[in-house]
Write a protein that holds these residues in place. Sequence first.
Motif, short mmCIF file in Angstrom:
data_model
loop_
_atom_site.label_atom_id
_atom_site.label_comp_id
_atom_site.label_asym_id
_atom_site.label_seq_id
_atom_site.Cartn_x
_atom_site.Cartn_y
_atom_site.Cartn_z
N GLY A 22 -4.44 -5.72 -4.54
CA GLY A 22 -3.11 -5.55 -3.97
C GLY A 22 -2.21 -4.88 -4.99
N THR A 23 -1.41 -3.96 -4.52
CA THR A 23 -0.55 -3.22 -5.42
C THR A 23 0.77 -2.90 -4.74
N ARG A 24 1.79 -2.77 -5.55
CA ARG A 24 3.10 -2.35 -5.05
C ARG A 24 3.02 -0.85 -4.78
N LEU A 25 3.59 -0.44 -3.67
CA LEU A 25 3.54 0.99 -3.32
C LEU A 25 4.68 1.73 -4.00
N THR A 26 4.46 2.03 -5.25
CA THR A 26 5.39 2.86 -5.99
C THR A 26 4.91 4.30 -5.93
N LEU A 27 5.75 5.22 -6.28
CA LEU A 27 5.36 6.62 -6.31
C LEU A 27 4.17 6.82 -7.23
N HIS A 28 4.19 6.16 -8.38
CA HIS A 28 3.08 6.27 -9.34
C HIS A 28 1.77 5.79 -8.72
N ASN A 29 1.78 4.60 -8.13
CA ASN A 29 0.56 4.04 -7.55
C ASN A 29 0.04 4.86 -6.38
N MET A 30 0.94 5.46 -5.62
CA MET A 30 0.51 6.24 -4.47
C MET A 30 -0.06 7.60 -4.89
N LEU A 31 0.49 8.18 -5.95
CA LEU A 31 0.07 9.52 -6.35
C LEU A 31 -1.07 9.54 -7.37
N LEU A 32 -1.37 8.41 -7.99
CA LEU A 32 -2.44 8.37 -9.00
C LEU A 32 -3.77 8.92 -8.48
N PRO A 33 -4.25 8.50 -7.30
CA PRO A 33 -5.51 9.08 -6.81
C PRO A 33 -5.43 10.59 -6.61
N VAL A 34 -4.29 11.09 -6.16
CA VAL A 34 -4.13 12.54 -5.98
C VAL A 34 -4.23 13.24 -7.33
N THR A 76 -5.86 -0.85 5.63
CA THR A 76 -5.19 -1.43 4.47
C THR A 76 -4.05 -2.32 4.98
N ARG A 77 -3.99 -3.54 4.49
CA ARG A 77 -2.95 -4.48 4.91
C ARG A 77 -1.68 -4.20 4.13
N LEU A 78 -0.58 -4.07 4.84
CA LEU A 78 0.73 -3.82 4.23
C LEU A 78 1.66 -4.97 4.52
N SER A 79 2.49 -5.29 3.55
CA SER A 79 3.52 -6.32 3.73
C SER A 79 4.70 -5.95 2.85
N ARG A 80 5.78 -6.65 3.05
CA ARG A 80 6.99 -6.38 2.26
C ARG A 80 7.28 -7.57 1.36
N GLY A 84 11.81 -6.14 -1.22
CA GLY A 84 11.82 -4.99 -0.32
C GLY A 84 10.74 -3.95 -0.59
N ILE A 85 10.03 -4.07 -1.69
CA ILE A 85 8.95 -3.13 -2.01
C ILE A 85 7.74 -3.44 -1.14
N ARG A 159 6.58 2.91 5.73
CA ARG A 159 7.93 3.15 6.25
C ARG A 159 8.27 2.16 7.35
N GLN A 160 7.29 1.83 8.19
CA GLN A 160 7.50 0.84 9.24
C GLN A 160 7.75 -0.54 8.64
N VAL A 161 7.00 -0.86 7.59
CA VAL A 161 7.13 -2.17 6.96
C VAL A 161 8.51 -2.31 6.32
N THR A 162 8.97 -1.29 5.61
CA THR A 162 10.25 -1.38 4.92
C THR A 162 11.43 -1.36 5.88
N SER A 163 11.24 -0.81 7.06
CA SER A 163 12.35 -0.80 8.02
C SER A 163 12.37 -2.03 8.91
#
Length: 171
Positions: A22-34, A76-80, A84-85, A159-163
Amino acid sequence: MTTTDYLISAALILLVIPQIRGTRLTLHNMLLPVVLVAAAAAYYLRSFPTGGHDVQLYIATGLVGAILGVACGATTRLSRASDGITLARAGTAAAALWIAGMAARGGFEFWATHGGATDVARFSQDNLITGSAAWTAAMLLMALAQVLGRLAVVWLRARQVTSGTPSAVGV
């Protein structure tokens, strides 16, 4: 395959560990694989042939990668979190899909360099694939499509989770 090849493949496969924990969806964590796939492309990609049926090979491998990535993102399971992250956690299906895509490419490379070269050459000749540079580009495109497919789905779902409310969303 060289030691570097094994290390690059292992690094890409091991990206699943933080996803499982499980990881926080930060810009860093999302772009690392790219970034890691882009680094692999910079290391391996010497040309991008477009002769024969190379483009069709790229489309086919890109579609396979995209399907694996979208399926991985969808499972992938998402939660908030309370702050709010969005948090992402890959379950068994998402982890298996990630590993399957990464391992398939590594397995193909291993096979092609350890006894399968004649079969790959024959297939390439029969199907108008111009050579090893086309296969390298195809495998990298497949990896990139998998990473981008997962990223797009997770980002859209996040985006759905954060809203919404801080309840869990997903599989």
